[in-house]
Scaffold this active site. Sequence first.
Site, short mmCIF file in Angstrom:
data_model
loop_
_atom_site.label_atom_id
_atom_site.label_comp_id
_atom_site.label_asym_id
_atom_site.label_seq_id
_atom_site.Cartn_x
_atom_site.Cartn_y
_atom_site.Cartn_z
N CYS A 130 0.94 -1.21 -0.24
CA CYS A 130 0.03 -0.01 0.07
C CYS A 130 1.14 1.22 0.09
CB CYS A 130 -1.08 0.02 1.31
SG CYS A 130 -2.06 1.50 1.17
N CYS A 133 -0.21 3.97 2.20
CA CYS A 133 -0.08 3.67 3.86
C CYS A 133 1.18 3.86 4.11
CB CYS A 133 -0.67 2.21 3.99
SG CYS A 133 -2.20 1.66 3.33
N ASP A 134 2.18 3.57 3.31
CA ASP A 134 3.59 3.39 3.78
C ASP A 134 4.44 4.42 2.98
OD1 ASP A 134 2.89 1.58 5.69
OD2 ASP A 134 2.99 -0.08 4.34
#
Length: 300
Positions: A130, A133-134
């Site tokens: 992701c 997300c990261d």
Amino acid sequence: MYDVVIIGAGTAGLSAAIYAKRAGKSVMVLEEAYYGGQIVNTPHVENYPGIKEISGFDFATGIYEQAVELGTEIVFAKAEEIRNTDTGKEILAGGVTYPCKSIILATGSKNRPLGLEHERELTGKGISYCATCDGAFFKGKTVAVFGGGNTAVADALYLSDTCETVYLIHRRNEFRAEKELQQRLSGRKNIVSLMEKRVTALFGNDSLTGIEIEDVVTGEKTELKTDGLFVAIGRMPDNYRFENVVELDKNGYIMAGEDCKTKTGGIFAAGDCRTKQVRQLTTAAADGAIAALAACEYVG
């Protein structure tokens, strides 16, 4: 005894909840992780009719809030088993049994792993599925994205805003992403496309330090130094726990047509978890509506 229990709180599941509640049915949604499904990880949604541009998180939140405001009960627990009973059906989730008259399976799909040695150990330590997300953890660093579809190209574009260099690795000689997304790549000088290559090994102990890539034509292997690897090679269903009540194809997708009906009366499948040609937000929402109306007709 619920009229309709929906397993999965993605676009298909929440759309089904909205339609079933508006039909006056008692509805519960079971979700094992978080509402919204995979779309929450998409920074920009630009292909949903009537909405020019919206983040995936905001899109998912809007559907979730609409379903809840209509009176949908949301329970965060993993549905482990479905049983047919003399009075209807029941679902075992989180140690609790939920009786119901009909079920809509909207389990979506999960990230497809590389299947390489050390992948599990390095997940969260350089390997991610992701980008939104990261991606912030790799500001100013060198990363690689493996894949050639919409998600992979969108991830590369997103990461190029903050990363020094982004390698976009694809095993074919052309991307499968939408042309509009591909056109954006030409304007990003820090995105390096590596075509006809695949990731074959992972390096690093406490964290990822590099990857091995193989030329799919010549077989030549080279090591690529990278701080992060974002895997975007597609998704896969997670339906085997329900194979006692539905038929699965060879890839694990639930056998159901455009009417969303499975082989078992009163059990329907909607969204990415079922056999279909096109998996988009619009088709997930459409499946949710179709499955909900079919479930309401079944319940009577």
